[in-house]
Design an enzyme around this catalytic site. Structure first.
Site, short mmCIF file in Angstrom:
data_model
loop_
_atom_site.label_atom_id
_atom_site.label_comp_id
_atom_site.label_asym_id
_atom_site.label_seq_id
_atom_site.Cartn_x
_atom_site.Cartn_y
_atom_site.Cartn_z
N PHE A 62 0.86 -1.18 0.00
CA PHE A 62 0.00 0.00 0.00
C PHE A 62 0.89 1.23 0.00
O PHE A 62 1.78 1.35 0.85
CB PHE A 62 -0.92 -0.01 1.22
N ASP A 116 1.92 -5.44 8.40
CA ASP A 116 0.74 -4.58 8.27
C ASP A 116 -0.47 -5.51 8.12
O ASP A 116 -0.56 -6.26 7.15
CB ASP A 116 0.88 -3.66 7.05
N TYR A 146 -11.14 -0.02 10.68
CA TYR A 146 -12.32 0.43 9.93
C TYR A 146 -12.66 -0.46 8.75
O TYR A 146 -13.65 -0.21 8.07
CB TYR A 146 -12.14 1.88 9.46
N LYS A 147 -11.87 -1.49 8.49
CA LYS A 147 -12.20 -2.42 7.40
C LYS A 147 -12.99 -3.58 7.99
O LYS A 147 -14.17 -3.47 8.29
CB LYS A 147 -10.92 -2.88 6.70
#
Length: 411
Positions: free
Chosen positions: A125, A196, A221-222
């Site tokens: 990412f 991560d 939040y996922k």
């Protein structure tokens, strides 16, 4: 060819079927983007209102003690630890992934004196890469290498490597790393392994302690459904906590924050990796979500996730080959996270057409359509219906109308 009645039978036998009703979802939507932003737990609104109206509104400053605000970051961290295989006292909920990565990578550089080489993946990412590049810019002698652009891990893993940062599940393709094997390889070279877990926590079993991970970060939040902008978390293995040091020496990382001492003295546990005042209101969504997770088996979640992904692949690949979809994710379910990605040269237009019809996935450059399968908020029939909409869009060619569509980009 799989028949609709077979799909409905899967839903009737689904041990997670009753959990779906605990989340808010518009009737006209099939939500395949929980890998970007999780759905709203119905209890979250009530919990956040309680924090605002009762704990803040009535309790005021007293709620730091009376409502246990002070201990929330570690209490919630321990609850996340139950989902990520971390014993208590090793996870704190605080800040964002990027801020937490900065803390951990700087700590790793100090823990490996003389080593100044950091490694991550070219396909990681981008924000993770940017954090390392920022440290490279401001920390003399530090250099960053990218697996893929600069060579393989084996090519790059020299005796100057301080830390390797890898995302457990690739955000574009959903490919899952063998976390234990990579951890062992990196540690054998004398470096620290930082994971991560943004696309892993709440999506598939994670065993941070068992694989011997050194450090990790993750978001809430996922798959953990804590809400947009909800705080992230970080993990530091207990064996490192006596020597790891947080470069952002904020007051909540002090051994006695409310003594207001002039000189900084870090706490001697995971709490030292906190910095500023915790976002108490944002904790409400995470608390509501974790209450749901208390009654959920991660094994059931993983089985359903894999089955939904397999079903989606089978249904898409049964469509007209002339539509031009190419599988970008691993075909083997145990090598995927909780998402399936397909490639298509007109991926952005097709995704916009899907969203226009209420099937919400997302798009990643250059040609990736991503579909997230969150077992707590999706049924097997949702998967079937999503592919039916995709088939209709492709047969009618309605996606072509979206080529020139203006407006908000898919996220």
């Amino acid at each position: 060819m799989i028949e609709l009645e077979q799909v409905r039978a899967l839903d009737r036998d689904d041990p997670l079927a009753e959990v779906l009703s605990l989340f808010q979802m518009p009737e006209s939507v099939i939500y395949l983007d929980g890998n970007s932003l999780g759905a709203l737990p119905k209890a979250a609104s009530l919990r956040i209102a309680e924090i605002v109206e009762k704990e803040w509104g009535d309790g005021l400053i007293r709620s730091w003690g009376d409502a246990d605000w002070y201990t929330k970051p570690l209490e919630l961290g321990d609850r996340i630890g139950q989902l990520t295989g971390a014993a208590p006292g090793q996870i704190a909920v605080t800040d964002s992934i990027s801020v937490n990565l900065f803390k951990l990578v700087c700590a790793a550089l100090e823990m490996r004196p003389g080593r100044r080489h950091l490694i991550t993946e070219e396909g990681n990412f981008p924000s993770d890469i940017y954090v390392l590049q920022g440290i490279e810019r401001f920390w003399p002698g530090v250099r960053v290498s990218l697996i893929g652009r600069d060579g393989t891990l084996e090519d790059l893993l020299d005796d100057d490597v301080a830390a390797v940062l890898i995302t457990g599940v690739d955000f574009r393709t959903g490919a899952a790393h063998n976390m234990q094997a990579m951890t062992e390889r990196v540690q054998a070279a004398g470096a620290l392994m930082i994971w991560d877990l943004a696309h892993s926590a709440g999506a598939l079993p994670v065993a941070l302690d068992a694989i011997g991970a050194d450090m990790a970060v993750g978001c809430t939040y996922k798959y953990l459904n804590a809400g947009p902008g909800a705080p992230a978390f970080l993990y530091v293995a207990r064996r490192h906590q006596a020597v790891a040091r947080n470069p952002i020496s904020g007051w909540f990382g002090h051994t006695d924050p409310f003594a207001f001492a002039v000189d900084y003295e870090p706490a001697d546990d995971i709490r030292q990796f906190m910095a500023g005042t915790p976002p108490i209101v944002s904790f409400g969504g995470l608390e509501a979500s974790l209450d749901i997770w208390k009654s959920v088996s991660m094994d059931d979640v993983r089985r359903k996730s894999m089955a939904m992904g397999d079903l989606f692949i089978d249904l898409v690949e049964a469509l007209d080959p002339g539509f031009g979809f190419r599988l970008a994710s691993p075909r083997e379910a145990d090598r995927r996270g909780s998402q399936v990605s397909f490639r298509h040269p007109e991926g952005l237009a097709i995704m916009r057409a899907l969203i226009d019809r209420g099937v919400i996935g997302d798009f990643r450059e250059p040609d990736i359509l991503r579909f997230g399968f969150t077992p707590l908020t999706l049924s097997y029939e949702d998967v079937w219906n999503a592919v039916a909409v995709l088939k209709d869009i492709m047969e009618r060619g309605t996606w072509r109308q979206m080529r020139q569509a203006r407006g908000q980009e898919v996220t």
